[in-house]
Structure formats: structure tokens, C-alpha cells
Design a protein around this motif. Sequence first.
Motif, mmCIF file in Angstrom:
data_model
loop_
_atom_site.group_PDB
_atom_site.id
_atom_site.type_symbol
_atom_site.label_atom_id
_atom_site.label_comp_id
_atom_site.label_asym_id
_atom_site.label_seq_id
_atom_site.Cartn_x
_atom_site.Cartn_y
_atom_site.Cartn_z
ATOM 1 N N VAL A 168 0.827 -1.226 0.000
ATOM 2 C CA VAL A 168 0.000 0.000 0.000
ATOM 3 C C VAL A 168 0.857 1.269 0.000
ATOM 4 O O VAL A 168 0.356 2.351 0.295
ATOM 5 C CB VAL A 168 -0.962 0.019 1.219
ATOM 6 C CG1 VAL A 168 -1.887 -1.190 1.195
ATOM 7 C CG2 VAL A 168 -0.183 0.062 2.529
ATOM 8 N N GLN A 246 -5.323 -3.364 2.506
ATOM 9 C CA GLN A 246 -5.624 -3.409 1.068
ATOM 10 C C GLN A 246 -7.133 -3.266 0.813
ATOM 11 O O GLN A 246 -7.538 -2.717 -0.208
ATOM 12 C CB GLN A 246 -5.092 -4.708 0.452
ATOM 13 C CG GLN A 246 -3.558 -4.807 0.476
ATOM 14 C CD GLN A 246 -2.982 -5.442 -0.777
ATOM 15 O OE1 GLN A 246 -2.982 -4.844 -1.848
ATOM 16 N NE2 GLN A 246 -2.458 -6.631 -0.645
ATOM 17 N N ARG A 264 -5.197 -5.302 -6.253
ATOM 18 C CA ARG A 264 -4.280 -5.343 -5.114
ATOM 19 C C ARG A 264 -3.047 -6.168 -5.460
ATOM 20 O O ARG A 264 -2.999 -6.816 -6.508
ATOM 21 C CB ARG A 264 -4.975 -5.959 -3.901
ATOM 22 C CG ARG A 264 -5.461 -7.383 -4.163
ATOM 23 C CD ARG A 264 -6.437 -7.830 -3.116
ATOM 24 N NE ARG A 264 -7.586 -6.933 -3.070
ATOM 25 C CZ ARG A 264 -8.388 -6.807 -2.032
ATOM 26 N NH1 ARG A 264 -8.155 -7.506 -0.941
ATOM 27 N NH2 ARG A 264 -9.427 -5.988 -2.046
#
Length: 449
Positions: A168, A246, A264
Motif C-alpha cells: 500500500v 488493502q 491489489r
Amino acid sequence: MSKTIKLRKGYDIRLSGEAPRFEQTNYQSRLFAIKPPDYNGLTPRLIVEQGSEVKAGSVLFQDKTDETIQFTSPVSGEIVDIVRGERRVILEILILADSKNEFIDFGKANPNDLSSEEIKSKLLASGCWTLMRQRPFNKVPQTQLTPKNIFISGFDSAPFATNIEYAVSNELANMQTAIDALRKLTDGKVYLGLSTAQKQHSVFTKLNGVEITYFEGPHPAGNVGVQIHHTAPINKDEVVWTISPQDLVTIGRLFNQGIYDTQRLFSISGDVVRKKGYFRSYLGAQVTKAIENNLLNEHVRIISGNPLTGTKVSRDGFIGTFQNSISVIEEGDEPEFFGWLCPTYKRPSLSRTFTSFMHPQEEYQVNTNMHGEARAFVMSGEYDKVLPMDVLPLQFFKACYTFDLNNMEGLGIYEVVEEDIALCEFICTSKMPLQQILREAINYLEKES
């Protein structure tokens, strides 16, 4: 000022073959699956049928007990199969992705300008609601309840776990938007758990509106359940929500871009994998392309998730809804010659029978061999060494095993889920299936509540 909690109990299982922080670009899945059994306690009502065309965000099925809770497609394409099990239970809904990847437009919005009911409606309509989980029972949150607090863990300490910080690192704006939305859904706080290694140069420390707690110690320090226990424990008749970073990004994209975008990073790890690393795909991706021509040994077990809590899948199986990694380890179905008499290879173990305790930083190759079979459930002090929670684990597991409701409640069943006690199962000399025992006890408690 942020506080730091030091955990002394636990155990880091260091396995060789961890995925390096490098994004592979040659893994492209076209088939995706949403699996209703991934959601605890769910009875689905199917909305689509085989052959239906869907967009990302189209409703696939609803919760029969609350039809406002909708489960939506992660990609656009065609429903190519609906896999059913015994008594026609829906196991998988398979979606063949098209090349257009069209999204339903749910409309952009700033959560700071919306009421809590408007935010809730947007999350329910898009399917983002189902990315969160409610404790106790680890299920999709009930819409009529307000959580005491919301918890996010910013690191995962399990073996072969996805590096969340890496996954992330470029999603600060989306995570901040999601935090702004979640803050309106609770009367309490949004708590964020980080490792002490993340005090410097972490994207998470730039988030506003969260209360950060740092954790220092071995696994399971990264488990959100352990963090809840040491930050703001759950009492009877209270509920809290949890969400992974996520999935937090997916909620942020819903408000910033108006779409249900579940893209993701997934990791693939294991010393039998040729090219370990990360690949980008959508929720429910098939594992086939990630392992195709990518294994050094064909006699392996493919796991959706990490080796402690993941699920065995076939070579054409799918990554679970709440998993962000694929782990591949050798099958251990060959008996060891005089294995009971002498250790034949290096292995991770909490026991000082093996020399691994003298090399805490060494990494080990492992297989799926259990090194023993089920025995009498008699031991003392084993679980206490690895469970950093203020419970009496042996008494707790025996209460779960016998469905003793009073002791289950008194010893802390509202706080724990399977992942929190997975390490106890790993070190258990009686080879008890503790995660299964706990899940059956939780289901029984919910039914009797």
C-alpha cells in the motif's frame, strides 16, 4: 503520543523462500471466484445465473438474513459456472473476465460531506461493506449495530505473509479517504497497529484520524485480534470491526473514483517457487497462472494464504476473499526413517530438542509433515508460551472442545478467532486441530446466543 506495547510471548517461524519486494508483470488471471463459504455464518441468496454478463460492482448474491448486504463482482465479464456442493450449497461463483473491465459507477463523494447513513448505503451498494469483519464471530458486520471501535493492523507477522507496507506504499490518498469514512461509522476510535520498525518512513504514520499503537515482539504481534486485546478489549455485548489495509484502499477508491476496484498486490512465496515476488490482480484471482512453469518440484501443496491459517487449493483453485498471498511448500507424505529417534533435518521448533533455538535468525525449509498423530489432550504450559493474550489457553480450548458455554464466555471466546490461536496449533504436541475446534465452538455460541 503513540504508545508502544512489548509482547514477549510468541514465535517467529522463519521459512526460506519469502517473496522479495518485486512486482512481477507476467501473471494475468482471467478467471475469478467469489466463494460464499469464505464468509462465516452466511446464507447466500443468488442473484445471477450462469451466462449472466456482469460489471465490476454488479451484485452476485445477497445475505438471506439481511438483503441490504450485497456481494459484488470484482471484475466485468461472464458468469461461467456456479459450483455447488452437498445439498446444493453454493461453493463458488466463477467469473471469466473480459478485456474491457467495466465498472459500475457508484459516484464520487467526499466522506466528510456525507452522513453516516449515506456512507453506509454507499458501502452496502458497492459491496465494500463485505470487506469488513465484525468481532465477535469474525463475520460480515451487521448493519443495525454500531461498532465500539474499528481496528486495522498495518503489518502481518505470519510466515510468508504479504508485506503490507510495500503493498500500500502508493495508496496514502485512498487510505486517508477510507479512514475519513470509517470514522463516521463508529462512536469510538479507529485504531491502527504498527510494528516498531514502522516508526520511521512508513506511509501509515502520515494518516490522520487514527490512533496508532506500536507493537514489538514475535508473531502473532501482527494479528489484529492480539492488538485489540492489548488496546481496547471486547466485552460481552460489544462489537468491533476490523479491516485490512488493502481492503481499506478499495473503500478509498469507491469514494475517490466512484468504482468498486479491488485491484491489489498478491505475493507468491516458497522455496520451491522459481520466481517469487508480487503480482497485481483482483479479489478472487485464480492461482493457475502464478504457478504455471514456476515450480521446482511438482509434489507440493498450494496454499491460499500463509502456511499457518491458509487453505489448501488445487492448481486451478482461487485465492480466498480475505487472503493476499499464495504459499507453496513441499508435501510431507513420505515417512521419515527413524524419525522418532533422531532429528533428520533442520526444522523450526519451539522445543529445545532441536538446535533451532540456538539460531533464531536462521531460515528453514519445511514440508507439510505433522511429525506425529493426534494424542491425548493432556499437556501443561505449552500454549502459554506463544499466546500473548490474558487468557488460560488450555482451559479455554477444553471448554471449546466440550461446548461449555459458561467457560467459553468467561475465558475469552469473544476476543479470539482462528488466526489468533494458529501458533498454538503449530506447537501443539497433541496435534489438536485447535482452529477447527474454535470455529465449531464459535458457531455453537452464535447459534445459542
